[in-house]
Enzyme design. Structure first.
Site, PDB file in Angstrom:
ATOM      1  N   SER A  11      31.497 -22.597 -11.414  1.00 32.17           N
ATOM      2  CA  SER A  11      31.926 -22.351 -10.024  1.00 32.17           C
ATOM      3  C   SER A  11      30.780 -22.682  -9.072  1.00 32.17           C
ATOM      4  O   SER A  11      29.669 -22.183  -9.252  1.00 32.17           O
ATOM      5  CB  SER A  11      32.286 -20.878  -9.830  1.00 32.17           C
ATOM      6  OG  SER A  11      33.321 -20.494 -10.689  1.00 32.17           O
ATOM      7  N   GLU A  51      27.291 -20.281  -5.178  1.00 35.21           N
ATOM      8  CA  GLU A  51      26.881 -19.451  -6.301  1.00 35.21           C
ATOM      9  C   GLU A  51      25.722 -20.159  -7.007  1.00 35.21           C
ATOM     10  O   GLU A  51      24.868 -19.539  -7.624  1.00 35.21           O
ATOM     11  CB  GLU A  51      28.071 -19.308  -7.260  1.00 35.21           C
ATOM     12  CG  GLU A  51      27.847 -18.310  -8.347  1.00 35.21           C
ATOM     13  CD  GLU A  51      28.538 -18.669  -9.627  1.00 35.21           C
ATOM     14  OE1 GLU A  51      28.127 -19.638 -10.290  1.00 35.21           O
ATOM     15  OE2 GLU A  51      29.498 -17.960  -9.979  1.00 35.21           O
ATOM     16  N   ARG A  75      27.997 -11.276  -9.078  1.00 33.48           N
ATOM     17  CA  ARG A  75      27.098 -12.448  -9.098  1.00 33.48           C
ATOM     18  C   ARG A  75      25.789 -12.131  -8.373  1.00 33.48           C
ATOM     19  O   ARG A  75      25.249 -12.959  -7.653  1.00 33.48           O
ATOM     20  CB  ARG A  75      27.760 -13.667  -8.431  1.00 33.48           C
ATOM     21  CG  ARG A  75      29.005 -14.190  -9.113  1.00 33.48           C
ATOM     22  CD  ARG A  75      28.706 -14.723 -10.502  1.00 33.48           C
ATOM     23  NE  ARG A  75      29.833 -15.458 -11.084  1.00 33.48           N
ATOM     24  CZ  ARG A  75      30.800 -14.928 -11.820  1.00 33.48           C
ATOM     25  NH1 ARG A  75      30.815 -13.615 -12.038  1.00 33.48           N
ATOM     26  NH2 ARG A  75      31.755 -15.677 -12.328  1.00 33.48           N
TER      27      ARG A  75
END
Ligand code: EPU
Length: 339
Positions: free
Chosen positions: A239, A335, A165
């Site tokens: 998420s 995130e 990520r």
């Protein structure tokens, strides 16, 4: 048609959390011509927010500068040999539409990334990933507009600093580039099918199909639809937190106290902890305060049940971070891009 910048535009339709926030100035670049026009307009000197699909952002206040929505679309095959095909896709293309197109063309490599919300141009920013695959695995290079110099630049894979990520567009390149085109190197044959993620094999059995790029995509679509809320129905950004990576020794210590704790090896010395498991264990799954909540089937996903504000979702995320830290001594990092 005359191009112009709009004022005071609601961003509710442009963010998958579906929260209300106003853009002081707003412009949608539907073509490359539009993009080149706005770059030379005075509004471009203001602070800017570049929006793709708006699926990874939480807006907690109005945006005083220029919101630039990237919508230019097109995809084509650049070149092919017996084994590989290089495809090129514009930043405003919807990711899932693009993935389906690659599969229809018999090209392998992106099937595990089916149904991820968002646009192509933002996928390299956080090196999107799911079910054992990340875009860095098939990414070839990208073209981006440097908003400071007005010049186009090429980034090869090794220049993107891809990680979990993560990419250079979250650090040195943050706010500096508009990703206009991405190139992927896909397979024509001998596809590297990745079914290592347990749920995929199970789903293939359920649908009674052998692994292929088509059936894996179908399995991923089924799994995602059953576990993750559809942003068109219930506001969310996937998420909310990253899965934290800790030293193996910390994982082992946690395992002593919480034997069912879920973690996956990340290199030889670290373990990636399942944040969703910890959030559930800390008692947050299906929690709801007003219209801000934690999704009932996946605790890593925060949702807007209707009229939550970005601030309410943010406050909920802060409470969850605090609680997970108190219970497990682990700090969760968002995130989602919080603005
Ligand atoms: N779990 C729980 N309770 C929960 C949620 C998860 O116990 O409420 C457990 C699961 O049972 C499983 C483990 O945690 O043992 C991992 O859960 P899951 O397979 O759902 O994946 P995840 O780690 O929560 C990550 C990505 C997702 C991606 C899936 C599948 C991150 C931050 N998230 O989620 O990506 O789809 O793996 O590969 O890495 C996204 O980034 O927006 C996203 C949805």
């Amino acid at each position: 048609m005359e191009k112009s910048v709009s004022t005071n535009v609601s961003l509710k339709p442009y963010n998958s959390f579906g929260v209300e926030a106003n853009a002081h100035y707003f412009f949608e670049a539907k073509t490359m011509d539009d993009l080149l026009w706005i770059v030379h307009d005075d509004h471009f000197k203001l602070p800017k927010l570049i929006l793709g699909g708006g699926s990874n952002v939480l807006l907690t206040k109005d945006f005083e500068g220029l919101v630039l929505k990237i919508s230019f679309k097109e995809k084509w095959i650049e070149k092919s040999n017996e084994d590989h095909t290089l495809v090129s896709v514009m930043g405003g293309e919807v990711w899932h539409t693009f993935v389906q197109w690659t599969i229809q063309n018999g090209l392998g490599g992106l099937e595990n990334l089916s149904l991820i919300p968002g646009n192509v141009g933002t996928t390299p920013v956080q090196n999107i990933g799911a079910y054992g695959v990340e875009i860095k695995d098939t990414f070839h290079h990208l073209e981006a507009l440097n908003v400071e110099t007005g010049e186009f630049e090429i980034f090869r894979k090794e220049e993107c600093d891809f990680g979990y990520r993560h990419s250079i567009f979250k650090t040195k390149g943050k706010g500096k580039y508009i990703i206009t085109r991405v190139f992927f190197q896909l397979t024509n044959r001998n596809h590297q099918l990745n079914t290592s993620y347990g749920a995929i094999n199970k789903e293939l059995e359920t649908i009674g199909k052998e692994a292929s790029i088509q059936s894996i995509s179908e399995a991923v679509i089924n799994i995602r639809s059953s576990k993750l809320p559809n942003p068109a129905v219930i506001g969310n950004g996937g998420s909310f937190f990253k899965n934290p990576v800790v030293a193996n020794s910390q994982f082992l210590a946690l395992k002593e106290e919480f034997p069912e704790m879920v973690g996956y090896p990340s290199g030889s010395e670290q373990t990636k902890l399942a944040a969703g498991w910890m959030i559930e264990k800390a008692g947050w799954k299906n929690y709801r305060k007003g219209d801000a909540g934690v999704y009932e089937k996946q605790a890593l996903v925060l949702v807007n049940h209707g009229n939550a504000t970005g601030k309410e979702v943010l406050d909920l995320s802060i409470a969850i971070r605090k609680s997970v830290n108190e219970t497990f001594g682990v700090i969760l990092e968002p995130e989602i891009n919080i603005l």
